[in-house]
Enzyme design. Structure first.
Site, PDB file in Angstrom:
ATOM      1  N   LYS A  11      36.399  32.199  66.488  1.00 14.63           N
ATOM      2  CA  LYS A  11      37.032  32.001  64.808  1.00 14.63           C
ATOM      3  C   LYS A  11      36.590  33.601  64.769  1.00 14.63           C
ATOM      4  CE  LYS A  11      34.901  27.829  62.879  1.00 14.63           C
ATOM      5  NZ  LYS A  11      34.168  27.352  61.719  1.00 14.63           N
ATOM      6  N   TYR A  51      42.295  23.422  58.444  1.00 18.04           N
ATOM      7  CA  TYR A  51      41.854  22.332  57.557  1.00 18.04           C
ATOM      8  C   TYR A  51      42.135  21.410  56.172  1.00 18.04           C
ATOM      9  CZ  TYR A  51      38.015  25.371  59.830  1.00 18.04           C
ATOM     10  OH  TYR A  51      37.092  25.759  60.534  1.00 18.04           O
ATOM     11  N   PHE A  59      33.866  25.536  49.019  1.00 16.65           N
ATOM     12  CA  PHE A  59      33.614  26.439  50.525  1.00 16.65           C
ATOM     13  C   PHE A  59      35.718  26.763  50.518  1.00 16.65           C
ATOM     14  CE2 PHE A  59      31.850  22.636  52.152  1.00 16.65           C
ATOM     15  CZ  PHE A  59      32.843  23.120  53.378  1.00 16.65           C
ATOM     16  N   ARG A  92      30.113  19.866  71.309  1.00 13.48           N
ATOM     17  CA  ARG A  92      29.913  19.734  70.144  1.00 13.48           C
ATOM     18  C   ARG A  92      28.247  20.044  70.290  1.00 13.48           C
ATOM     19  NH1 ARG A  92      32.485  18.979  65.198  1.00 13.48           N
ATOM     20  NH2 ARG A  92      30.719  19.274  64.304  1.00 13.48           N
ATOM     21  N   THR A  98      26.906  22.721  62.077  1.00 18.53           N
ATOM     22  CA  THR A  98      28.205  23.250  61.792  1.00 18.53           C
ATOM     23  C   THR A  98      27.271  23.692  60.623  1.00 18.53           C
ATOM     24  OG1 THR A  98      29.082  20.608  61.117  1.00 18.53           O
ATOM     25  CG2 THR A  98      29.266  22.426  59.269  1.00 18.53           C
ATOM     26  N   ARG A 109      25.958  28.331  67.760  1.00 19.54           N
ATOM     27  CA  ARG A 109      25.651  28.497  66.269  1.00 19.54           C
ATOM     28  C   ARG A 109      24.644  29.154  65.506  1.00 19.54           C
ATOM     29  NH1 ARG A 109      29.501  23.436  64.010  1.00 19.54           N
ATOM     30  NH2 ARG A 109      32.096  24.244  63.906  1.00 19.54           N
ATOM     31  N   ASN A 123      30.286  30.786  61.860  1.00 22.04           N
ATOM     32  CA  ASN A 123      29.834  29.643  62.778  1.00 22.04           C
ATOM     33  C   ASN A 123      30.456  29.899  63.912  1.00 22.04           C
ATOM     34  OD1 ASN A 123      31.672  27.678  62.175  1.00 22.04           O
ATOM     35  ND2 ASN A 123      30.182  26.522  61.340  1.00 22.04           N
ATOM     36  N   HIS A 126      34.945  26.302  66.220  1.00 21.04           N
ATOM     37  CA  HIS A 126      35.729  25.653  65.895  1.00 21.04           C
ATOM     38  C   HIS A 126      35.265  24.015  66.858  1.00 21.04           C
ATOM     39  CE1 HIS A 126      37.714  22.099  64.088  1.00 21.04           C
ATOM     40  NE2 HIS A 126      38.744  21.821  65.454  1.00 21.04           N
ATOM     41  N   GLU A 137      44.371  17.994  65.982  1.00 21.48           N
ATOM     42  CA  GLU A 137      44.570  19.771  65.608  1.00 21.48           C
ATOM     43  C   GLU A 137      45.113  20.359  67.387  1.00 21.48           C
ATOM     44  OE1 GLU A 137      40.137  19.925  63.906  1.00 21.48           O
ATOM     45  OE2 GLU A 137      40.129  20.053  66.585  1.00 21.48           O
TER      46      GLU A 137
END
Ligand code: IDP
Ligand code: MG
Length: 167
Positions: A11, A51, A59, A92, A98, A109, A123, A126, A137
């Site tokens: 990100k 998203y 948020f 992950r 998250t 993260r 964070n 993705h 995605e």
């Protein structure tokens, strides 16, 4: 689970903080293969589509500003597709939870994420959360010719410059 693909996005905060090399090093420990990689600018349209399942969250507005670069003055992200056994869970795990405050300190993260005063979790990366989400995605972020294996069925495009499009 067998062989599967997962989308990773570094990100805008990850690019601003020059974390791309570290992210790649950490993810290389999974032994997964990179089958696609690029740097691109995130348009508001792409951000909303990516998203879309979170659009009712409080948020959401900040999240769109985050992924499309308005929070950091940087709308580049680095997108990668990793492929191999249990790719989704392996990535992950290295990414961490998250919420960066709940993430293992040794995770990406946990090491580099933070919670902004607006409450948004900044964070760093993705990572897809299921095979269905990964497919949605990857098809959103990549064209067939940008991925070095025939990951999902594709057909010849009407526009010859595009070569192939997702079915
Ligand atoms: P994930 O990125 O770990 O899959 P998602 O639930 O898909 O988590 O949320 C997408 C992104 O939205 C997160 O990576 C994070 O930046 C942000 N986010 C998710 N949940 C919250 C929250 O409860 N508060 C603030 N930001 C959040
Ligand atoms: Mg998610």
């Amino acid at each position: 689970m067998g062989q599967e693909a997962t989308l990773v996005i570094v990100k805008p905060d990850g690019l601003i903080k020059s974390l791309t090399g570290d992210v790649l090093s950490r993810l290389s420990k999974t032994g997964l293969k990179i089958i696609g990689a690029k740097v691109l600018e995130v348009t508001p349209e792409l951000a909303h589509e990516h998203y879309r399942h979170l659009k009712d969250k409080p948020f959401y507005g900040e999240l769109i500003k985050y992924i499309s670069g308005f929070l950091h003055g940087e709308n580049r992200v680095m997108a990668m597709v990793y492929y191999g056994k249990d790719a989704i869970s392996k990535v992950r795990e290295i990414a961490g939870s998250t919420n960066p405050e709940e993430a293992e300190p040794v995770s990406i993260r946990g090491a580099y994420g933070r919670i902004l005063t607006t409450g948004l979790y900044e964070n760093v990366i993705h990572a897809s959360s299921s095979t269905q989400e990964a497919e949605r995605e990857i098809k959103l972020w990549f064209e067939p010719r940008e991925i070095v294996i025939e990951l999902y069925p594709a057909k010849d495009a009407v526009n010859p410059q595009t070569k192939k499009v997702w079915l």
